[in-house]
Design a protein around this motif. Structure first.
Motif, mmCIF file in Angstrom:
data_model
loop_
_atom_site.group_PDB
_atom_site.id
_atom_site.type_symbol
_atom_site.label_atom_id
_atom_site.label_comp_id
_atom_site.label_asym_id
_atom_site.label_seq_id
_atom_site.Cartn_x
_atom_site.Cartn_y
_atom_site.Cartn_z
ATOM 1 N N VAL A 169 42.608 28.584 25.691
ATOM 2 C CA VAL A 169 43.127 29.923 25.400
ATOM 3 C C VAL A 169 44.460 30.058 26.127
ATOM 4 N N LEU A 170 45.502 30.416 25.372
ATOM 5 C CA LEU A 170 46.852 30.559 25.929
ATOM 6 C C LEU A 170 47.236 32.029 25.891
ATOM 7 N N LEU B 39 43.383 35.948 37.021
ATOM 8 C CA LEU B 39 42.710 35.084 37.997
ATOM 9 C C LEU B 39 41.219 35.414 38.072
ATOM 10 N N ALA B 40 40.894 36.695 38.007
ATOM 11 C CA ALA B 40 39.495 37.106 38.074
ATOM 12 C C ALA B 40 38.685 36.553 36.912
ATOM 13 N N ALA B 41 39.338 36.322 35.774
ATOM 14 C CA ALA B 41 38.639 35.798 34.600
ATOM 15 C C ALA B 41 38.311 34.316 34.734
ATOM 16 N N MET B 42 38.902 33.658 35.727
ATOM 17 C CA MET B 42 38.695 32.225 35.934
ATOM 18 C C MET B 42 37.535 31.979 36.891
ATOM 19 N N ASP B 43 36.975 30.771 36.816
ATOM 20 C CA ASP B 43 35.942 30.333 37.756
ATOM 21 C C ASP B 43 36.464 29.260 38.706
ATOM 22 N N ILE B 44 37.436 28.489 38.252
ATOM 23 C CA ILE B 44 38.085 27.459 39.062
ATOM 24 C C ILE B 44 39.576 27.536 38.775
ATOM 25 N N PHE B 45 40.387 27.535 39.826
ATOM 26 C CA PHE B 45 41.838 27.521 39.624
ATOM 27 C C PHE B 45 42.354 26.104 39.819
ATOM 28 N N CYS B 46 43.337 25.735 38.992
ATOM 29 C CA CYS B 46 43.876 24.384 39.025
ATOM 30 C C CYS B 46 45.401 24.417 39.066
ATOM 31 N N LEU C 54 38.444 40.831 29.941
ATOM 32 C CA LEU C 54 39.405 39.797 29.570
ATOM 33 C C LEU C 54 38.697 38.551 29.058
ATOM 34 N N ARG C 55 37.596 38.187 29.684
ATOM 35 C CA ARG C 55 36.838 37.027 29.205
ATOM 36 C C ARG C 55 36.338 37.254 27.778
ATOM 37 N N ALA C 56 35.904 38.471 27.499
ATOM 38 C CA ALA C 56 35.449 38.782 26.141
ATOM 39 C C ALA C 56 36.601 38.679 25.152
ATOM 40 N N GLN C 57 37.780 39.174 25.535
ATOM 41 C CA GLN C 57 38.959 39.083 24.680
ATOM 42 C C GLN C 57 39.334 37.633 24.397
ATOM 43 N N CYS C 58 39.074 36.786 25.370
ATOM 44 C CA CYS C 58 39.396 35.360 25.213
ATOM 45 C C CYS C 58 38.308 34.595 24.461
ATOM 46 N N GLY C 59 37.178 35.231 24.216
ATOM 47 C CA GLY C 59 36.086 34.580 23.516
ATOM 48 C C GLY C 59 35.197 33.744 24.410
ATOM 49 N N HIS D 70 31.777 18.057 29.515
ATOM 50 C CA HIS D 70 31.228 19.356 29.927
ATOM 51 C C HIS D 70 31.409 20.374 28.793
ATOM 52 N N PRO D 71 30.411 20.555 27.959
ATOM 53 C CA PRO D 71 30.549 21.422 26.785
ATOM 54 C C PRO D 71 30.761 22.899 27.111
ATOM 55 N N ARG D 72 30.417 23.344 28.313
ATOM 56 C CA ARG D 72 30.578 24.757 28.652
ATOM 57 C C ARG D 72 31.921 25.062 29.306
ATOM 58 N N LEU D 73 32.760 24.070 29.493
ATOM 59 C CA LEU D 73 34.065 24.301 30.096
ATOM 60 C C LEU D 73 35.040 24.896 29.089
ATOM 61 N N ARG D 74 35.830 25.868 29.551
ATOM 62 C CA ARG D 74 36.922 26.436 28.774
ATOM 63 C C ARG D 74 38.166 26.426 29.656
ATOM 64 N N PHE D 75 39.343 26.458 29.019
ATOM 65 C CA PHE D 75 40.595 26.290 29.756
ATOM 66 C C PHE D 75 41.548 27.436 29.431
ATOM 67 N N LEU D 76 41.951 28.150 30.472
ATOM 68 C CA LEU D 76 42.796 29.326 30.324
ATOM 69 C C LEU D 76 44.163 29.040 30.935
ATOM 70 N N MET D 77 45.210 29.210 30.134
ATOM 71 C CA MET D 77 46.576 28.939 30.588
ATOM 72 C C MET D 77 47.393 30.222 30.483
#
Length: 210
Positions: free
Chosen positions: A90-91, A102-109, A18-23, A57-64
């Motif tokens: 990524v939406l 959820l597994a594709a995330m590193d921090i949940f918000c 899933l992370r690969a699909q999201c780029g 933080h240039p390495r942060l990405r946001f998954l919604m």
């Protein structure tokens, strides 16, 4: 509420796919949120906090993930464009594979302005995610000392909560996620909750027969 841990599982291959699909790259830290688009969920709070974090933080990405969290939502897309970092978001819209997301995330918000008992936080905890949440409803009871609580409707505070976890490093975040997972297993499984309800009913019945 109780959580069925048998459905809250995923493996590294599903996460990686899933992370690969999201780029997302392996070095990216993915901050995610999950829940339908609704004023009470305060996705504007999440997006504004993400915009502040993206600048530092240039390495942060946001998954919604959730109903109406997609490119067809003009209001949401307007908020994201306003951050100046739309390429970091990524939406995925509504999904049935919650555990994999959820597994594709590193921090949940959780950015809500109001909640009762937010199941999604418990689900994230059960998946071993460190959580940053607004201090609403029963979140404090659910997370105890396993996550970060911040004031509601305050993007700067939400961003700072995430930044604090970033500063502590991946090993600490993993440890916090494990602690959160252990709390769910010890206190909020379906069996644990059923036992507490049975105790309440038994106590009421005992009093009624006196």
């Amino acid at each position: 509420n109780g959580f069925d841990l048998s459905v809250l599982t995923s493996d590294q291959s599903q996460r990686g796919q899933l992370r690969a699909q999201c780029g997302f790259d392996n070095d990216d830290v993915v901050v995610g949120t999950l829940g339908r688009f609704n004023l009470d969920k305060d996705h504007a709070n999440f997006v504004q906090a993400a915009g502040q974090l993206a600048r530092r933080h240039p390495r942060l990405r946001f998954l919604m993930v959730g109903e109406n969290l997609d490119a067809r939502n003009a209001v949401l897309m307007g908020w994201i464009e306003a951050t100046g970092h739309a390429d970091r978001f990524v939406l995925l819209g509504e999904r049935s594979d919650v555990a994999v997301c959820l597994a594709a995330m590193d921090i949940f918000c959780l950015s809500s302005r109001t909640e009762a008992f937010p199941n999604v936080v418990g689900e994230a905890m059960a998946m071993g995610l460190p959580c940053v949440s607004t201090d609403v409803g029963d979140v404090g009871v659910l997370m105890a000392d396993t996550g970060v609580l911040v004031p509601k409707a305050d993007p700067a505070a939400l961003a700072q909560g995430v930044a604090g976890l970033m500063a502590l490093g991946p090993a600490y975040r993993e440890q916090m996620g494990q602690k959160a997972q252990e709390r769910i297993r010890a206190t909020f499984t379906m069996a644990c909750v059923r036992k507490r309800f049975e105790g309440i009913y038994e106590n009421v019945i005992a009093k009624g027969t006196r």
